[in-house]
Write a protein that holds these residues in place. Structure first.
Motif, PDB file in Angstrom:
ATOM      1  N   TRP A  87     -13.538  47.108 141.350  1.00  0.00           N
ATOM      2  CA  TRP A  87     -14.434  45.960 141.253  1.00  0.00           C
ATOM      3  C   TRP A  87     -15.805  46.259 141.835  1.00  0.00           C
ATOM      4  CZ3 TRP A  87     -16.583  43.964 145.600  1.00  0.00           C
ATOM      5  CH2 TRP A  87     -15.977  44.290 146.805  1.00  0.00           C
ATOM      6  N   TRP A  88     -15.866  47.064 142.887  1.00  0.00           N
ATOM      7  CA  TRP A  88     -17.147  47.316 143.541  1.00  0.00           C
ATOM      8  C   TRP A  88     -18.022  48.269 142.724  1.00  0.00           C
ATOM      9  CZ3 TRP A  88     -17.504  52.444 144.355  1.00  0.00           C
ATOM     10  CH2 TRP A  88     -16.325  53.156 144.518  1.00  0.00           C
TER      11      TRP A  88
ATOM     12  N   LEU B 123     -21.561  46.391 142.931  1.00  0.00           N
ATOM     13  CA  LEU B 123     -22.615  46.959 143.774  1.00  0.00           C
ATOM     14  C   LEU B 123     -23.941  47.143 143.039  1.00  0.00           C
ATOM     15  CD1 LEU B 123     -23.192  47.976 146.626  1.00  0.00           C
ATOM     16  CD2 LEU B 123     -22.430  50.216 145.895  1.00  0.00           C
TER      17      LEU B 123
END
Length: 69
Positions: free
Chosen positions: A22-23, A27
Motif C-alpha cells: 500500500w505504501w 508515498l
C-alpha cells in the motif's frame, strides 16, 4: 493445432498475484500533493516570511545542484 506454452500455468498465476504494498502507491501521492500545496499556495508562505512563488524555489534548487549550500 494448439501452440505449446513455454511457461507453466502455475508460473503465470504467481506472476498475476504479485501486488504492490500500500505504501508503494501512497508515498508518491502524498509527497506530490504536499509539494503541490507548497508551490501552489504562496499565501500561507507569506505569513512565515518566506519568498513567494516558484522562482525562489527554482533558485534554491539551482543553488543546491551547483553544490552551494
Amino acid at each position: 493445432m494448439s501452440a505449446a506454452s513455454s511457461r507453466s500455468p502455475a508460473a503465470k498465476a504467481s506472476r498475476l498475484r504479485m501486488r504492490l504494498p500500500w505504501w508503494a502507491l501512497a508515498l508518491p501521492v502524498v509527497s506530490f500533493a504536499a509539494l503541490l500545496m507548497l508551490v501552489a499556495s504562496p499565501a500561507e508562505a507569506r505569513a512565515a516570511g518566506a519568498p513567494q512563488g516558484l522562482a525562489p524555489l527554482l533558485e534554491l534548487l539551482a543553488t543546491l545542484v551547483r553544490g552551494g549550500a
